[in-house]
Write a protein that holds these residues in place. Sequence first.
Motif, PDB file in Angstrom:
ATOM      1  N   ASN A   1      11.157 -33.286 -25.919  1.00 46.83           N
ATOM      2  CA  ASN A   1      12.548 -32.900 -26.141  1.00 46.83           C
ATOM      3  C   ASN A   1      12.772 -31.396 -26.171  1.00 46.83           C
ATOM      4  OD1 ASN A   1      11.732 -32.045 -28.678  1.00 46.83           O
ATOM      5  ND2 ASN A   1      12.413 -33.912 -29.721  1.00 46.83           N
ATOM      6  N   ARG A   2      11.739 -30.647 -25.891  1.00 41.93           N
ATOM      7  CA  ARG A   2      11.933 -29.208 -25.716  1.00 41.93           C
ATOM      8  C   ARG A   2      12.626 -28.959 -24.384  1.00 41.93           C
ATOM      9  NH1 ARG A   2       6.172 -27.704 -25.663  1.00 41.93           N
ATOM     10  NH2 ARG A   2       6.928 -25.824 -24.631  1.00 41.93           N
ATOM     11  N   PRO A   3      13.456 -27.929 -24.281  1.00 40.42           N
ATOM     12  CA  PRO A   3      14.134 -27.645 -23.011  1.00 40.42           C
ATOM     13  C   PRO A   3      13.128 -27.437 -21.882  1.00 40.42           C
ATOM     14  CG  PRO A   3      15.066 -26.338 -24.790  1.00 40.42           C
ATOM     15  CD  PRO A   3      13.839 -26.988 -25.341  1.00 40.42           C
ATOM     16  N   LEU A   4      13.531 -27.826 -20.692  1.00 39.97           N
ATOM     17  CA  LEU A   4      12.652 -27.687 -19.531  1.00 39.97           C
ATOM     18  C   LEU A   4      12.228 -26.238 -19.320  1.00 39.97           C
ATOM     19  CD1 LEU A   4      11.342 -28.920 -16.980  1.00 39.97           C
ATOM     20  CD2 LEU A   4      13.522 -28.517 -15.792  1.00 39.97           C
ATOM     21  N   ALA A   5      13.162 -25.305 -19.514  1.00 40.82           N
ATOM     22  CA  ALA A   5      12.826 -23.891 -19.306  1.00 40.82           C
ATOM     23  C   ALA A   5      11.725 -23.437 -20.239  1.00 40.82           C
ATOM     24  CB  ALA A   5      14.079 -23.031 -19.498  1.00 40.82           C
ATOM     25  N   ASP A   6      11.674 -23.991 -21.465  1.00 39.37           N
ATOM     26  CA  ASP A   6      10.616 -23.632 -22.409  1.00 39.37           C
ATOM     27  C   ASP A   6       9.298 -24.303 -22.029  1.00 39.37           C
ATOM     28  OD1 ASP A   6       9.727 -22.371 -24.906  1.00 39.37           O
ATOM     29  OD2 ASP A   6       9.517 -24.438 -25.613  1.00 39.37           O
ATOM     30  N   ARG A   7       9.366 -25.580 -21.616  1.00 38.67           N
ATOM     31  CA  ARG A   7       8.150 -26.289 -21.240  1.00 38.67           C
ATOM     32  C   ARG A   7       7.488 -25.671 -20.011  1.00 38.67           C
ATOM     33  NH1 ARG A   7      11.518 -30.956 -21.433  1.00 38.67           N
ATOM     34  NH2 ARG A   7      10.945 -31.512 -19.288  1.00 38.67           N
ATOM     35  N   MET A   8       8.320 -25.150 -19.098  1.00 32.39           N
ATOM     36  CA  MET A   8       7.802 -24.601 -17.841  1.00 32.39           C
ATOM     37  C   MET A   8       7.404 -23.133 -17.950  1.00 32.39           C
ATOM     38  SD  MET A   8       7.538 -26.831 -15.455  1.00 32.39           S
ATOM     39  CE  MET A   8       7.352 -25.700 -14.082  1.00 32.39           C
ATOM     40  N   ARG A   9       7.436 -22.603 -19.147  1.00 29.84           N
ATOM     41  CA  ARG A   9       7.050 -21.198 -19.310  1.00 29.84           C
ATOM     42  C   ARG A   9       5.619 -21.004 -18.811  1.00 29.84           C
ATOM     43  NH1 ARG A   9       9.470 -17.380 -22.511  1.00 29.84           N
ATOM     44  NH2 ARG A   9      10.677 -18.938 -23.642  1.00 29.84           N
ATOM     45  N   PRO A  10       5.375 -20.050 -17.900  1.00 30.59           N
ATOM     46  CA  PRO A  10       4.027 -19.868 -17.346  1.00 30.59           C
ATOM     47  C   PRO A  10       2.990 -19.603 -18.439  1.00 30.59           C
ATOM     48  CG  PRO A  10       5.627 -18.618 -16.074  1.00 30.59           C
ATOM     49  CD  PRO A  10       6.353 -19.118 -17.287  1.00 30.59           C
ATOM     50  N   ARG A  11       1.783 -20.138 -18.210  1.00 33.50           N
ATOM     51  CA  ARG A  11       0.690 -19.940 -19.165  1.00 33.50           C
ATOM     52  C   ARG A  11      -0.336 -18.942 -18.663  1.00 33.50           C
ATOM     53  NH1 ARG A  11      -0.288 -26.428 -20.373  1.00 33.50           N
ATOM     54  NH2 ARG A  11       1.665 -26.779 -21.519  1.00 33.50           N
ATOM     55  N   THR A  12      -0.382 -18.769 -17.353  1.00 35.68           N
ATOM     56  CA  THR A  12      -1.301 -17.802 -16.749  1.00 35.68           C
ATOM     57  C   THR A  12      -0.542 -16.965 -15.737  1.00 35.68           C
ATOM     58  OG1 THR A  12      -1.955 -19.224 -14.898  1.00 35.68           O
ATOM     59  CG2 THR A  12      -3.186 -19.475 -16.970  1.00 35.68           C
ATOM     60  N   LEU A  13      -1.134 -15.853 -15.339  1.00 29.38           N
ATOM     61  CA  LEU A  13      -0.484 -14.987 -14.364  1.00 29.38           C
ATOM     62  C   LEU A  13      -0.289 -15.705 -13.039  1.00 29.38           C
ATOM     63  CD1 LEU A  13      -2.270 -11.561 -14.960  1.00 29.38           C
ATOM     64  CD2 LEU A  13      -0.055 -12.320 -15.818  1.00 29.38           C
ATOM     65  N   ASP A  14      -1.184 -16.629 -12.696  1.00 35.41           N
ATOM     66  CA  ASP A  14      -1.078 -17.337 -11.427  1.00 35.41           C
ATOM     67  C   ASP A  14       0.102 -18.301 -11.405  1.00 35.41           C
ATOM     68  OD1 ASP A  14      -3.289 -16.026 -10.389  1.00 35.41           O
ATOM     69  OD2 ASP A  14      -4.688 -17.511 -11.196  1.00 35.41           O
ATOM     70  N   GLU A  15       0.633 -18.650 -12.581  1.00 34.78           N
ATOM     71  CA  GLU A  15       1.786 -19.546 -12.630  1.00 34.78           C
ATOM     72  C   GLU A  15       3.112 -18.802 -12.555  1.00 34.78           C
ATOM     73  OE1 GLU A  15       1.693 -22.080 -16.014  1.00 34.78           O
ATOM     74  OE2 GLU A  15      -0.104 -23.147 -15.389  1.00 34.78           O
ATOM     75  N   VAL A  16       3.063 -17.485 -12.577  1.00 35.44           N
ATOM     76  CA  VAL A  16       4.293 -16.690 -12.547  1.00 35.44           C
ATOM     77  C   VAL A  16       4.843 -16.648 -11.123  1.00 35.44           C
ATOM     78  CG1 VAL A  16       5.292 -14.403 -12.910  1.00 35.44           C
ATOM     79  CG2 VAL A  16       3.570 -15.276 -14.490  1.00 35.44           C
ATOM     80  N   PHE A  17       6.116 -16.957 -10.985  1.00 41.93           N
ATOM     81  CA  PHE A  17       6.775 -16.859  -9.683  1.00 41.93           C
ATOM     82  C   PHE A  17       7.442 -15.492  -9.588  1.00 41.93           C
ATOM     83  CE2 PHE A  17       6.372 -21.389 -10.195  1.00 41.93           C
ATOM     84  CZ  PHE A  17       6.158 -21.865  -8.915  1.00 41.93           C
TER      85      PHE A  17
END
Length: 430
Positions: free
Chosen positions: A7-23
Amino acid sequence: MSATPSNRPLADRMRPRTLDEVFGQEHLLGPGAPLRILLDHGQCPSLVFWGPPGVGKTTLARMVAGYVDADFIALSAVLAGVKELREAVARAQQQAQGLLARRTVLFVDEIHRFNKSQQDAMLPYVEDGTITLIGATTENPSFELNSALLSRLRVMVLKPLSAEALLQLVQRALSLPERGLGAAPDSLPAHWLERVAGMADGDARKALVLLETVYELARAEGGTDDQVLERFLGKGLRRFDKGGEQFYDQISALHKSVRGSDPDAALYWLARMLDGGCDPGYVARRLLRMAVEDIGVADPRALQVAMEGWQAFERLGSPEGELALANVAVYLACCSKSNAVYSAWKAVRGVVEQTGSLEVPMHIRNAPTRLMKDLGYGAGYRYDHDEPEAHAAGQQFLPDRLKGRIFYEPTERGLEAKIAERLRQMRGKS
């Protein structure tokens, strides 16, 4: 009680965890980019991330702390004050003195909202390394941070995400299990995802909020009707802050496009400002200034067109009146350009300030009384209309100290070309 992952907002769940996940942000995080090099070597100077909303400033700050194995303290400049800063410093000092000494990254969101005394309170601790400060701001640090603090920070500029990067982000968020929506990649039409990416206007957080809502909308409607999508999305708003960095950048772009005789660019920046909510009256006033400053007497009609366009807008209002402003912008961009009067006026004002109250030459003084005539007021004045070509050649009008000084040098463009020729003739007879 904390929110569960579901139930956390999608934007919070999708927060990058590594530099490779950053768009996006390849200029900072790509191979060989400055921030990537620093982090790969476990280094982190004090930084300020400057960029529009939703480009990853807070996320990057958290990742920086993780990459250098530092304790992370987050403050919001909207809510925090000197008391909270002192508490953060005390915690950092404890971390540094323990058996397993750790550095501390102090993240200050919206750091531009700290006043001078609050910014000054951080200086000694940034200076001696007690804290590694990372600030985040949407405003130009040159204007919002005091010079002492700014000199101790490296400014990292974050850019809005491209539509392509946002499309990749929403595609991933749609199908990613647990953190994302966990839906089939084709559960939303491709053009829906493209529309969401475009509407987000460079903001990753906005893209994910739109995606989550659109996905739930499709589920509630039991289908993907384009009319439903359009009713929900409506008209998007572009980035514009009515007084901040983007405001001044865009009015500068409009002014320089007119000055540079590019009607297409002038129309584009005019539309961007009005679309973003800028006061049309302000734009009309700036167009009037362009007519005076950049065109002048090279085309005297420019001033008239700008005035009439402003009046037309005031009578018509929005949106019809905006077309009047568009007419003005195009006309001004296509006019012959001259700043000769503008330059002459600045020069004259400078001379007036430097030379003070120079006397009016006696022969052009007013002489309404017998005494003034007896004192020589007006003596020797030649009435120009009685002279050949209505010009008393050689007659002096400037004060003696400025005799022969020329301020106005007309260009060879537009009507000024004829003015220049006329002045050459008259000055040649003097």
